[in-house]
Write a protein that holds these residues in place. Structure first.
Motif, PDB file in Angstrom:
ATOM      1  N   HIS A  18       0.246  -1.025  -0.934  1.00  0.00           N
ATOM      2  CA  HIS A  18       0.999  -2.284  -0.968  1.00  0.00           C
ATOM      3  C   HIS A  18       1.165  -2.833   0.447  1.00  0.00           C
ATOM      4  O   HIS A  18       1.057  -4.049   0.665  1.00  0.00           O
ATOM      5  CB  HIS A  18       2.369  -2.069  -1.608  1.00  0.00           C
ATOM      6  CG  HIS A  18       2.298  -1.656  -3.045  1.00  0.00           C
ATOM      7  ND1 HIS A  18       1.869  -2.508  -4.034  1.00  0.00           N
ATOM      8  CD2 HIS A  18       2.581  -0.472  -3.662  1.00  0.00           C
ATOM      9  CE1 HIS A  18       1.897  -1.891  -5.207  1.00  0.00           C
ATOM     10  NE2 HIS A  18       2.323  -0.642  -5.009  1.00  0.00           N
ATOM     11  N   ALA A  19       1.428  -1.956   1.407  1.00  0.00           N
ATOM     12  CA  ALA A  19       1.576  -2.394   2.796  1.00  0.00           C
ATOM     13  C   ALA A  19       0.249  -2.922   3.335  1.00  0.00           C
ATOM     14  O   ALA A  19       0.212  -3.925   4.054  1.00  0.00           O
ATOM     15  CB  ALA A  19       2.079  -1.241   3.656  1.00  0.00           C
TER      16      ALA A  19
ATOM     17  N   ARG B  98      -2.093  -4.335   1.623  1.00  0.00           N
ATOM     18  CA  ARG B  98      -2.366  -5.648   1.028  1.00  0.00           C
ATOM     19  C   ARG B  98      -1.595  -6.752   1.748  1.00  0.00           C
ATOM     20  O   ARG B  98      -2.030  -7.906   1.773  1.00  0.00           O
ATOM     21  CB  ARG B  98      -2.033  -5.627  -0.459  1.00  0.00           C
ATOM     22  CG  ARG B  98      -3.131  -4.997  -1.307  1.00  0.00           C
ATOM     23  CD  ARG B  98      -2.965  -5.377  -2.774  1.00  0.00           C
ATOM     24  NE  ARG B  98      -1.762  -4.794  -3.356  1.00  0.00           N
ATOM     25  CZ  ARG B  98      -1.722  -3.593  -3.938  1.00  0.00           C
ATOM     26  NH1 ARG B  98      -2.816  -2.852  -4.010  1.00  0.00           N
ATOM     27  NH2 ARG B  98      -0.595  -3.133  -4.454  1.00  0.00           N
ATOM     28  N   THR B  99      -0.451  -6.394   2.317  1.00  0.00           N
ATOM     29  CA  THR B  99       0.337  -7.378   3.062  1.00  0.00           C
ATOM     30  C   THR B  99      -0.450  -7.920   4.254  1.00  0.00           C
ATOM     31  O   THR B  99      -0.310  -9.078   4.642  1.00  0.00           O
ATOM     32  CB  THR B  99       1.645  -6.735   3.550  1.00  0.00           C
ATOM     33  OG1 THR B  99       2.342  -6.163   2.449  1.00  0.00           O
ATOM     34  CG2 THR B  99       2.543  -7.767   4.223  1.00  0.00           C
TER      35      THR B  99
ATOM     36  N   PRO C  20       5.734  -1.956   2.707  1.00  0.00           N
ATOM     37  CA  PRO C  20       5.681  -3.346   3.185  1.00  0.00           C
ATOM     38  C   PRO C  20       6.934  -3.791   3.924  1.00  0.00           C
ATOM     39  O   PRO C  20       6.846  -4.555   4.887  1.00  0.00           O
ATOM     40  CB  PRO C  20       5.490  -4.153   1.883  1.00  0.00           C
ATOM     41  CG  PRO C  20       4.820  -3.205   0.946  1.00  0.00           C
ATOM     42  CD  PRO C  20       5.376  -1.861   1.272  1.00  0.00           C
TER      43      PRO C  20
END
Length: 523
Positions: free
Chosen positions: A399-400, A402-403, A435
């Motif tokens: 998720h991080a 993708r940020t 994130p």
């Protein structure tokens, strides 16, 4: 008959003693001329492609295209049958190469054209016999003539086989050398991948170029935006070169004042200028046997550029105040984020120095154009942080990562490292970075974000001052606004630092220092 046998033995011995194909053909044609009273004899060799006949003894042109039927040799090779050609018939042929052969043969009345084949069926070439008598049966029917041709073709095939074997050995050696070189490059690229990180195609190609650059003594010019890793490239070139055991001397041309840069590079003697109370060895001398890395070469003063050019050409220099020149055997690597072609047009950079520096040019792609490298770089920076601090996160979550995809990283890999290290500090040891720990917009960026304590407009024109209610750190807010003003002014002047500095009332050196401090990249 006894005389013919004796002559045949001598001729056969002479043929078998020839060690090269040219010598064999020259000996054979000379023997045929002497043995049968010919005015001239030529041997035309068919090349491996079967498309061209060559004769090194012929005047220009000494080649005949086998597909060109304006000369009789192409037809002869097609039929495989010997034939006579009279002077009258030869006059009607307008092929310039064939007419050149006739002239070199003193315009004989008759020519005998004999195609030659080896025992293996391979067509070897053509014999051209010249004389002023038209009856050739008295020669071609003789056992001596037939025996010489048989021996000639046998030796001819042997020479070709020997040449083929030599060629095959050379080809094999070249192939093995290429495999060895490829394996060496692969292993060195693996070593380089530990510091010049990223699986993207552009980084893979860059690592291969760095390895090749390291294997040469050419001057290397590394170009790329601020923070993209030009210093890492320079370090890789040094450590993979045969100068790795020598020093790597780094000079930041933008961080040293103009008045001191020449003294730093060349050194000086005691009393060379006011304040020189003792002699000092220059960085050129310190780089002897190693690598001299001139970072931000685009900021070097014009007067010093001409002196550097002379040093690069001779590796000779004279310290300030000295009477004798010194020699330094260094390998030069230079780097810049400035568009030197534009600097040359502006007159702030010497064109001859540019070409001397860029013998082996390298370009480092900005991070926003190689997003495939984000994960590897992030984990690399986490590992470096953990090794330095003794503790840290285990990794970074998907998720991080993708940020990062929506951020263009104006500060490139250096900015990513700062973001990762700050996130490491905020992440419990053993956990993955999430994130919420990422601050993608720091004080020196034009882009806004929910966790940014200072808001700076990213619209073109004069930057807007931060809103007072959002300020939590006055010093940081002032620096962010100053960075935004500088960035906007550089964009306005197309990245020209000299014009931007003048418009802001700053010395160029001061502006360069602030750009480094705030990680401001030219537009």
């Amino acid at each position: 008959m006894q005389m013919e046998l004796h002559t045949g033995i001598e001729l056969a011995v002479a043929l078998t003693h020839q060690t090269t194909l040219p010598d064999l053909l020259k000996t054979a044609t000379t023997q045929l001329e002497n043995a049968f009273g010919l005015t001239r004899c030529w041997a035309l060799e068919l090349d491996l492609s079967g498309r061209t006949l060559h004769c090194s003894d012929l005047p220009e042109p000494g080649e005949f295209d086998c597909g060109d039927f304006s000369h009789p040799f192409a037809h002869l090779l097609q039929t495989g049958k010997a034939r006579e050609l009279t002077r009258a018939a030869s006059y009607r042929l307008d092929h310039p190469g064939f007419q050149s052969l006739i002239e070199a043969s003193d315009r004989p009345k008759s020519l005998w054209l004999e195609p030659l084949r080896g025992d293996d069926g391979r067509t070897l070439g053509i014999l051209v016999l010249c004389r002023d008598e038209s009856d050739w049966s008295g020669i071609t029917a003789q056992p001596l003539y037939c025996g010489l041709l048989q021996l000639l073709t046998h030796q001819w095939v042997s020479q070709l086989q020997s040449r083929d074997q030599v060629w095959q050995r050379r080809l094999l050696k070249r192939s093995l050398d290429n495999l060895h070189d490829a394996e060496t490059v692969r292993k060195r690229c693996e070593i380089l991948a530990q510091t010049l990180v990223g699986p993207s195609e552009t980084m893979t190609k860059l690592r291969a170029q760095v390895v090749r650059a390291a294997g040469s003594q050419l001057s290397v010019l590394v170009q790329g935006e601020t923070g993209c890793g030009k210093d890492v490239v320079a370090r890789g070139i040094h450590e993979l070169s045969d100068r790795a055991e020598g020093p790597m001397v780094v000079v930041n041309c933008a961080a040293i004042p103009d008045s001191l840069l020449e003294s730093e590079l060349f050194g000086h003697t005691k009393g060379a200028f006011s304040g020189a109370d003792q002699a000092k060895e220059g960085l050129l001398a310190q780089a002897d046997g190693g690598t001299l890395f001139l970072d931000e070469i685009g900021d070097m003063p014009l007067a010093l550029q001409s002196k550097l050019l002379r040093v690069l050409e001779s590796r000779e220099f004279r310290p300030l105040g000295a009477r004798q020149e010194q020699h330094s055997d260094f390998r030069l690597v230079a780097a810049t984020h400035q568009p030197l072609h534009q600097s040359i047009k502006d007159g702030s950079f010497r064109q001859d120095l540019f070409y001397r520096l860029g013998q082996f040019p390298l370009h480092v792609t900005p991070l926003r154009e190689r997003l495939d490298d984000l994960e590897s770089l992030s984990r690399h920076f986490i590992r470096l942080y953990t090794e330095r601090e003794g503790t840290g996160p285990l990794g970074i979550s998907s998720h991080a990562l993708r940020t990062f995809l929506s951020y263009d990283f104006p500060g490139n890999a250096r900015e990513l490292r700062n973001i990762i290290e700050l996130a490491c500090l905020q992440t419990p040891a053993g956990d993955d970075i999430q994130p919420e720990a990422l601050r993608l917009t720091d004080f020196f960026s034009e882009q806004g974000g929910p966790e940014t304590p200072v808001t700076v407009s990213d619209c073109p024109g004069t930057p807007i001052a931060p809103e007072a209610d959002n300020i939590r750190d006055l010093k940081a807010a002032a620096q962010a606004f100053e960075a935004a003003v500088i960035r906007d002014r550089l964009r306005q002047y197309g990245g020209n630092r000299a014009q931007a500095a003048e418009s802001l009332g700053l010395p160029k050196r001061t502006l360069a220092h602030k750009c480094l401090k705030y990680q401001v990249a030219e537009a």
